[in-house]
Design a protein around this motif. Structure first.
Motif, mmCIF file in Angstrom:
data_model
loop_
_atom_site.group_PDB
_atom_site.id
_atom_site.type_symbol
_atom_site.label_atom_id
_atom_site.label_comp_id
_atom_site.label_asym_id
_atom_site.label_seq_id
_atom_site.Cartn_x
_atom_site.Cartn_y
_atom_site.Cartn_z
ATOM 1 N N VAL A 171 47.300 58.784 58.541
ATOM 2 C CA VAL A 171 47.567 57.873 59.627
ATOM 3 C C VAL A 171 49.018 58.045 60.056
ATOM 4 C CG1 VAL A 171 47.523 55.468 60.369
ATOM 5 C CG2 VAL A 171 45.965 56.272 58.595
ATOM 6 N N ALA A 172 49.215 58.487 61.251
ATOM 7 C CA ALA A 172 50.579 58.482 61.780
ATOM 8 C C ALA A 172 50.920 57.033 62.001
ATOM 9 C CB ALA A 172 50.614 59.237 63.091
ATOM 10 N N SER A 173 52.061 56.671 61.568
ATOM 11 C CA SER A 173 52.418 55.259 61.592
ATOM 12 C C SER A 173 52.383 54.734 63.014
ATOM 13 C CB SER A 173 53.825 55.087 61.044
ATOM 14 O OG SER A 173 54.159 53.734 61.091
ATOM 15 N N THR A 174 51.781 53.564 63.126
ATOM 16 C CA THR A 174 51.730 52.954 64.437
ATOM 17 C C THR A 174 53.138 52.497 64.788
ATOM 18 O OG1 THR A 174 49.746 52.023 63.506
ATOM 19 C CG2 THR A 174 50.273 51.434 65.779
ATOM 20 N N GLY A 176 55.749 53.964 64.400
ATOM 21 C CA GLY A 176 56.724 54.381 63.380
ATOM 22 C C GLY A 176 58.009 54.888 63.995
ATOM 23 N N ASP A 177 57.866 55.660 65.053
ATOM 24 C CA ASP A 177 59.052 56.242 65.672
ATOM 25 C C ASP A 177 59.956 55.166 66.234
ATOM 26 O OD1 ASP A 177 57.846 58.480 64.947
ATOM 27 O OD2 ASP A 177 57.620 59.348 66.960
ATOM 28 N N LEU A 179 60.247 52.262 65.062
ATOM 29 C CA LEU A 179 60.885 51.661 63.894
ATOM 30 C C LEU A 179 62.091 52.505 63.465
ATOM 31 C CD1 LEU A 179 60.269 49.276 61.933
ATOM 32 C CD2 LEU A 179 59.291 50.980 60.406
#
Lengths: 885, 373
Positions: A171-174, A176-177, A179
């Protein structure tokens, strides 16, 4: 996903229904010239999916000038093992119907199904734009945009990632970028981009140092203050104790004592000095008396001495007088010797003069003889000379003329001989008594005659015979002979000779006379070089000199006859005289010296006698005897006094020595200094006390320790704040690092499948080349051999090829994730060269095994080897209208 | 029947560096107020005198203002004050006392015991035997001289000294300035008023430390009191009563949180403290994200309520529960980061990991709120 049939109606140039059916699962090549409707078909496929059926912004679909048209697109396709039938009408009849197998959907519901299926969004308002296209935007390449892949990837990003996620199971972090960005922002508040502290974080660090420095300074000052306080305490104590004890008073007492003692010693020293003076006085008096006494006693000794001196003088005088006669004698002898020597010198001179004169006259005599001899000889030579000269004159003849004569004679002889040879020879041998006359010249006996001229021979008894010699030369020879004979006679006459032999003889005689003349002249010259006259003069001169010499000799006196009968030469006679003279002078000097000595000694003897006489008188004086006695008495008295004084002096000296006056003096100085030191120290103490007090009051007023406390508090504040920031900084740093690491790791995992597909195509196009996928899943760094760069830096053609293989890779990826794929290429790869196009064809053919590909082109010839049947739009149009008809 | 107030260790001029500036200032101010309160108490209890057993000042070089304010604060009580130099304010050749005198700050009713000797307060019936420190530290018992001091007949014999009673105080106390435990008895004192030990402490029935009137450290040693001493008669046991003088009470708690209820209990105890408190907390153990949030909220409330509260949480691990993490909706690599940080709290760099985790949780939570909005 497989399209099977596309029908368009009332859409742009397709006013009538147009059907594109029999579409193949793999490659489909659809071609037609420009304006044939190729792009319209592509647009139709886009519109049927992307454009909302109810939008009014699709005017471009309307056939030109037909406002009542309802552009309609019907699409049959197969995906997810189901048959999809989609009909969408725009503008005048806005409608959308979708049938999936037996399920029917319409309007919005139908459109959502499509969007979900393909992965795109609808435009909220107006026509659909690239950002809505999602996956189809990536796989459906419009004419001339094949190379621009980045935007397309971005728009499809989420769909691609979800496809990847489903593949990789991650799962690519929702968000995340986002963040990461937030953490980064917070991190940046504390750090510069290079990771150095900034802002408060940095400021606090510096402030801490400043505070620490201030604190150190204050601490040092407090320390100094405390030291001064301690010093003050000690000083106060010392000062008060000293003030109480008054140590200088004791020193003053000791000083007084020392002074007293010193004074006493001084008195003693004075007495000592006085007595020493008396003693000195006595001693000098004693000495004086002693001298007097001695003087008186010495007179007797003197008298004896003078007697001896007198005797000695007398003796010496006697000795001198005894030497007088011998000295006088020797003077006389010397005088006599001198006279003899003088006479001898005179004799020797006379001798010498005579001898010289005799030699001279002898020489002159000889010279006279020689001259006379020469004179005789020269006269004889003179005579010979005259004779020779006469001889020469008599035989005088010209040598040249003689030579010419001889020549002429010779020529005459030769001519005569020649004439005889050519002449007519007349030989005869006559009987005895027979005669002939030739030219009147009788001929007898035998003979011979050469005849040169006409001759008549008379033969007696017979007649005359004429003989004329023949030949021409005979006449000239006869003439020549005659001439020569004439010349010879002339020449001999001139020379005065009868024959040539005579001439020759005279010439020889002349030469001999010449030579004799020459020789005699030489001889004369040898005895009288300058002539006879000179010789005569010389002779006269010599004779006169000789006469003189003889006269002189006769006049000179003859020397006395010597005893020894031998002549003494002048030099030795003179040496003898000089000797005698020296000896005489010596003898005379000796005599004078002796006279002087005699006088001196006599004088000395007289003096000595007088002195002895005087002293003799004095010694006998009675006054002197009295004096001597009184002196002895006085001396004895003085000696007694002196002894007494010396004893007293010695005793006192001892006393003084024991008192150590120098040390006493030092003591006084010491005590004085001590007192002064003690007082001074105390004064200094007082002064320092005042100084320190003043200083401390000033410092105390600053409240140093309170200041220090405040500063310490400030520092701790600062430290606390710093610690907080530091903690936060370290936490943020850690967090940011971790997020970046994890994100990168994830990206790497996600990229892997895409990279795999990309590598597959790339190896077909550029063996040995690599193309890396970046974190946004875009093709990024491209390397080929030593080349390294970004896609954007490649040529247009290469970029288009890269774009296409990337798209195919995405398609593979999506397919792998079970997503529907459809690749539409509208006149793509127009910039590729033949070789590259060849490679691309292989790639497309390969991709067509997995995806349906619709390739629209207006250059069907380029794609003829694609392995599929090209489909001509125009032909289909024809067929369509035919069908309709 | 003389009656006097025994106090000591005012430590005027001390700064409180560990607190925020504002709190430090308030604590300093409280010490001046304590003197005023002593003066009022002396008046209120009709004391004959106030005896200060050393360390009136924290340092020799305090500011003039502090010196003046100290003496000003005594003004309310006009009876005699006897102030004894302690180790912090020893009667050196130059000292805070000589400065005070020079400044003219010392009122007539304040007696400075700068030299060993007796201060006779005849009117009050007291003879104060003073053993001032004239050096910063001494290693001989200054109270030994008390034995030789004679006092006028009829006065109560009261010793005033500063130092450590040998063998009775904890070892950590500096053994300088020693005092014999039975000095009162040996020197025939009615009472020996001592200073140096900052907590109130009774040595024997006649010997007491009053402690400082206003606490200034966390060690819990009965600071913040003064002693009211009543000497009923010569040779009789003095009557000593404790009078509270402190404005602020200082609390230092070391707590370990293990289960959730530990935190609740802690917060309840905190809630129960009176407002004029100075609190130092050090927490260890672990706390959930929810707990952390609760704790931070509570501390925020406490900061406003108390004079000062400091909480050291560096030893407290953040242990998000699975629910916590789920609530943060941290998926993908962010989730990994959270896991990593949780694990890392066991390592050397636990503090940074804990803080990082807290920051991350905060950010995620904010985002969650944004999303839900």
């Amino acid at each position: 996903m497989k399209l099977r049939r596309l029908q368009v109606e009332q859409l742009r140039q397709f006013r009538q229904p147009f059907v594109l059916d029999d579409l193949q699962p793999g490659l489909n090549l659809i071609h037609g010239p420009n304006e044939s409707g190729k792009s319209t078909l592509v647009r139709a496929i886009r519109a049927v999916f992307f454009e909302r059926y109810r939008t009014s912004s699709v005017d471009d679909l309307r056939p030109w000038g037909d406002s009542a048209a309802a552009p309609t697109i019907t699409l049959d396709f197969e995906t997810q093992q189901k048959n999809w039938h989609l009909v969408k009408s725009f503008l005048q009849r806005k409608r959308c119907d979708l049938k999936i197998d037996s399920d029917s959907y319409s309007e919005d519901e139908a459109e959502e199904k499509l969007a979900e299926l393909l992965g795109f969004q609808f435009s909220a308002k107006g026509v659909s734009k690239p950002e809505h296209w999602g996956v189809p935007g990536l796989l459906w390449v419009e004419q001339g945009t094949g190379q621009n892949i980045e935007q397309a990837v971005e728009h499809a990003g989420d769909h691609l990632k979800s496809a990847l996620n489903s593949l990789v199971g991650e799962v690519a972090s929702t968000g995340g970028d986002e963040l990461v960005e937030q953490v980064k922002t917070r991190w940046s508040e504390l750090f510069t981009p290079t990771g150095k502290p900034r802002g408060d974080y940095q400021k606090l660090e510096k402030e801490r140092e400043v505070y620490q420095q201030e604190i150190d300074e204050l601490r040092a000052r407090v320390q100094k203050y405390q030291e001064q306080v301690d010093r003050l305490g000690k000083l106060t104590q010392d000062y008060e104790r000293t003030q109480h004890e008054r140590p200088w008073e004791e020193a003053e007492r000791q000083l007084e004592q020392a002074k007293e003692r010193y004074h006493q010693v001084e008195k003693l020293e004075q007495q000592q000095t006085q007595e020493k003076e008396i003693l000195n006085h006595l001693q000098s008096r004693h000495q004086l008396l002693r001298q007097n006494q001695e003087q008186l006693e010495s007179l007797n000794r003197k008298l004896d001495v003078r007697k001896a001196e007198l005797d000695k003088a007398q003796r010496e005088l006697d000795q001198a007088e005894a030497r007088s006669p011998s000295i006088t004698n020797s003077v006389q002898e010397a005088k006599a010797a001198y006279d003899v020597a003088t006479r001898q010198v005179h004799q020797a001179r006379l001798h010498e003069t005579r001898a010289r004169l005799e030699r001279e006259s002898h020489r002159l005599e000889q010279q006279n003889q020689t001259l006379t001899r020469n004179l005789e000889k020269s006269r004889q030579y003179q005579k010979e000379l005259e004779q020779a000269r006469e001889q020469a004159r008599q035989n005088q003849i010209d040598a040249q003329a003689v030579k010419a004569l001889k020549e002429t004679e010779h020529q005459l002889k030769e001519e005569t001989i020649r004439s005889q040879t050519i002449a007519t020879r007349l030989t005869w041998q006559l009987e005895p008594n027979a005669s002939l006359a030739l030219n009147d010249e009788p001929l007898e006996g035998q003979g011979e005659k050469q005849l040169l001229e006409e001759t008549s021979l008379v033969v007696p008894g017979v007649g005359t015979l004429g003989i004329t010699p023949g030949g021409e030369d005979l006449a000239s020879t006869r003439r020549k002979l005659s001439t020569l004979e004439q010349s010879l006679g002339q020449q001999m006459k001139t020379l005065g000779v009868d024959s040539a032999q005579q001439a020759e003889h005279r010439l020889t005689a002349c030469d001999a006379a010449e030579r004799t003349l020459q020789h005699t002249r030489e001889l004369l010259k040898s005895v009288a070089p300058v002539g006879m006259e000179q010789l005569l003069a010389d002779q006269k001169e010599t004779q006169s000199q000789l006469q003189n010499a003889k006269t002189e000799l006769q006049n000179s006196p003859a020397p006395e006859a010597d005893q020894q009968g031998q002549a003494i030469d002048v030099a030795s006679a003179e040496a003898g005289r000089t000797n005698a003279e020296t000896r005489l002078a010596e003898a005379e000097t000796e005599e004078r010296k002796h006279q002087t000595e005699l006088l001196t000694r006599r004088q000395a003897r007289d003096n000595a006698r007088t002195e002895w006489q005087q002293l003799q008188d004095e010694v006998q004086n009675p006054e002197r005897l009295k004096q001597l006695k009184s002196l002895s008495t006085e001396l004895a008295e003085i000696e007694k006094k002196r002894r007494r004084l010396e004893a007293s002096l010695q005793a006192r000296e001892q006393e003084i020595k024991q008192a150590h006056p120098a040390i006493l003096k030092q003591d006084i100085e010491r005590y004085q200094r001590s007192i002064s030191n003690l007082r001074q120290t105390q004064e200094e103490r007082q002064r320092e006390l005042r100084d320190i007090q003043v200083r401390l009051e000033a410092w105390g007023a600053e409240g140093l320790e309170e200041q220090l406390n405040d500063k310490v508090a400030d520092l701790e504040q600062c430290n606390r704040r710093y610690q907080e920031l530091d903690r936060r900084a370290r936490a943020l740093d850690l967090l940011l690092t971790l997020l970046a690491e994890k994100r990168q790791a994830l990206t790497r995992r996600l990229q892997a499948p895409l990279q795999k597909h990309l590598d597959h195509y790339l190896s077909l196009l550029f063996p040995q080349a690599t193309l890396e996928v970046d974190e946004h899943l875009r093709p990024g760094t491209f390397t080929r051999g030593t080349e390294l760069g970004q896609i954007a830096e490649l040529s247009f053609g290469a970029r288009e090829q890269m774009g296409l293989i990337s798209r195919l890779a995405y398609a593979d990826l999506l397919r792998e994730a079970g997503r529907p794929t459809l690749v539409i290429l509208d006149d793509t790869l127009v910039h590729s060269d033949t070789d590259r196009l060849e490679d691309m064809k292989r790639i497309l053919f390969d991709a067509a095994n997995r995806h349906q590909i619709l390739l629209f082109t207006c250059h069907p010839e380029k794609w003829s080897d694609l392995g599929v049947v090209p489909r001509d739009i125009l032909a289909m149009k024809e067929r369509g209208s035919a069908n309709l008809v | 029947m003389p009656k006097f107030l025994h106090t000591a260790d005012w430590q005027m001029g001390r700064a409180f560096s560990r607190f925020e500036t504002e709190d430090g200032a308030a604590l300093v101010e409280a010490r001046f107020e304590a003197i005023e309160k002593l003066a009022r108490l002396a008046n209120g209890h009709q004391c004959d005198a106030v005896l200060v057993a050393g360390d009136v000042f924290d340092a020799q070089t305090v500011s003039d203002r502090t010196i003046r304010r100290v003496f000003n604060a005594t003004r309310a009580f006009t009876g005699p004050w006897v102030m004894l130099p302690g180790n912090h304010d020893a009667a050196l050749a130059e000292s805070v006392w000589t400065r005070a005198k020079r400044l003219g700050a010392v009122p007539d009713n304040v007696h400075l015991a700068l030299e060993p000797g007796v201060i006779n307060l005849k009117a009050q019936g007291l003879a104060i035997l003073c053993a001032p420190l004239t050096q910063r530290n001494t290693y001989s018992d200054l109270t030994e001289a008390f034995t030789t001091f004679d006092i006028p007949e009829g006065l109560a014999r009261v010793g005033l000294a500063h130092g450590s009673v040998q063998g009775l105080l904890p070892d950590e106390i500096d053994s300088a300035n020693p005092i014999l435990p039975n000095r009162a008895e040996i020197a025939r004192l009615d009472y020996l008023a001592l200073g140096d030990w900052h907590g109130m402490k009774q040595i024997d029935e006649r010997t007491w430390y009053s402690g400082t009137p206003e606490p200034e450290r966390f060690r819990n040693n009965e600071a913040g009191y003064a002693l009211m001493v009543n000497i009923p008669g010569q040779g009789q046991t003095p009557d000593v009563t404790t009078v509270e003088t402190a404005r602020y009470r200082w609390h230092q708690w070391r707590e370990t949180l293990t289960v959730e209820s530990d935190l609740d209990q802690l917060l309840d105890r905190l809630q129960a403290l009176p407002e004029p408190s100075v609190i130092d907390l050090r927490l260890e153990g672990s706390v959930t994200l929810a707990g952390e949030e609760k704790l931070i909220n509570a501390l925020s409330v406490a900061e406003a309520r108390f004079r000062s509260i400091q909480c050291d949480r560096s030893g407290l691990q953040l242990e998000p529960t699975d629910d916590d993490i789920a609530a943060l909706r941290a998926d993908g690599y962010v989730g990994e980061v959270i896991e990593h940080l949780r694990a890392r709290q066991q390592d050397d760099d636990a503090e940074a990991a804990r803080d990082a985790l807290a920051i991350l949780a905060g950010l995620l939570k904010d985002r969650k709120q944004e999303v839900s909005e």
